[in-house]
Design a protein around this motif. Sequence first.
Motif, mmCIF file in Angstrom:
data_model
loop_
_atom_site.group_PDB
_atom_site.id
_atom_site.type_symbol
_atom_site.label_atom_id
_atom_site.label_comp_id
_atom_site.label_asym_id
_atom_site.label_seq_id
_atom_site.Cartn_x
_atom_site.Cartn_y
_atom_site.Cartn_z
ATOM 1 N N ASP A 1 -25.692 -7.106 -3.384
ATOM 2 C CA ASP A 1 -25.233 -6.783 -4.735
ATOM 3 C C ASP A 1 -26.404 -6.753 -5.716
ATOM 4 N N HIS B 1 -28.789 -3.733 -5.012
ATOM 5 C CA HIS B 1 -28.093 -2.522 -5.460
ATOM 6 C C HIS B 1 -28.157 -2.427 -6.978
ATOM 7 N N ALA B 2 -27.822 -3.511 -7.671
ATOM 8 C CA ALA B 2 -27.842 -3.516 -9.138
ATOM 9 C C ALA B 2 -29.242 -3.247 -9.677
ATOM 10 N N SER C 1 -26.459 5.312 -7.223
ATOM 11 C CA SER C 1 -25.650 4.665 -6.207
ATOM 12 C C SER C 1 -24.809 5.731 -5.516
ATOM 13 N N LYS D 1 -21.029 1.969 -3.852
ATOM 14 C CA LYS D 1 -21.175 0.638 -4.437
ATOM 15 C C LYS D 1 -20.928 -0.414 -3.356
ATOM 16 N N PRO D 2 -21.453 -1.632 -3.543
ATOM 17 C CA PRO D 2 -21.269 -2.678 -2.525
ATOM 18 C C PRO D 2 -19.796 -2.912 -2.191
ATOM 19 N N TRP D 3 -19.539 -3.049 -0.899
ATOM 20 C CA TRP D 3 -18.188 -3.338 -0.421
ATOM 21 C C TRP D 3 -18.291 -4.190 0.835
ATOM 22 N N ARG E 1 -21.552 -6.874 4.318
ATOM 23 C CA ARG E 1 -21.556 -6.345 2.953
ATOM 24 C C ARG E 1 -22.463 -5.134 2.999
ATOM 25 N N ALA F 1 -23.876 -1.320 0.994
ATOM 26 C CA ALA F 1 -24.024 -0.450 -0.173
ATOM 27 C C ALA F 1 -25.000 0.652 0.216
#
Length: 131
Positions: A87, A90-91, A100, A103-105, A112, A114
């Motif tokens: 997370d 990614h951010a 992106s 998005k993270p999932w 996890r 992304a």
Amino acid sequence: MTPRLDAIGIATADMAASLAFYRRLGLDIPAESDTAPHVECTLPNGLRLLWDTEDVVRSFDPTWTKPGVGEERVGLAFRCDSAAEVDAVHADLVDAGYQSHLKPWDAFWGQRYAVVLDPDGCGVQLFADTA
């Protein structure tokens, strides 16, 4: 002799932009590489990442055409230490202006995940085990 994976190549439209993206992912690439037509980075495990400008690729393969977004043929995946790091990375990349793609999932296979696009539209996967 059995062939072994030694390098992954990336054809880039903008060397400096591509290298800046991968530096944000922790790769140690000298700043003077930004203006080179060919760059190599050896990772701690010995695998090498290679970058060539599109002009260099065309110099040895005149029929080469740049793949469109989503037409990539090689995927790069960066392992993170935790879901929180996925997370955060990614951010950080999105905050730095990178796009992106996913998005993270939490993936059903226990990780996890992304995906962020590098400057040339290549999907770069970020992942960590969740269990």
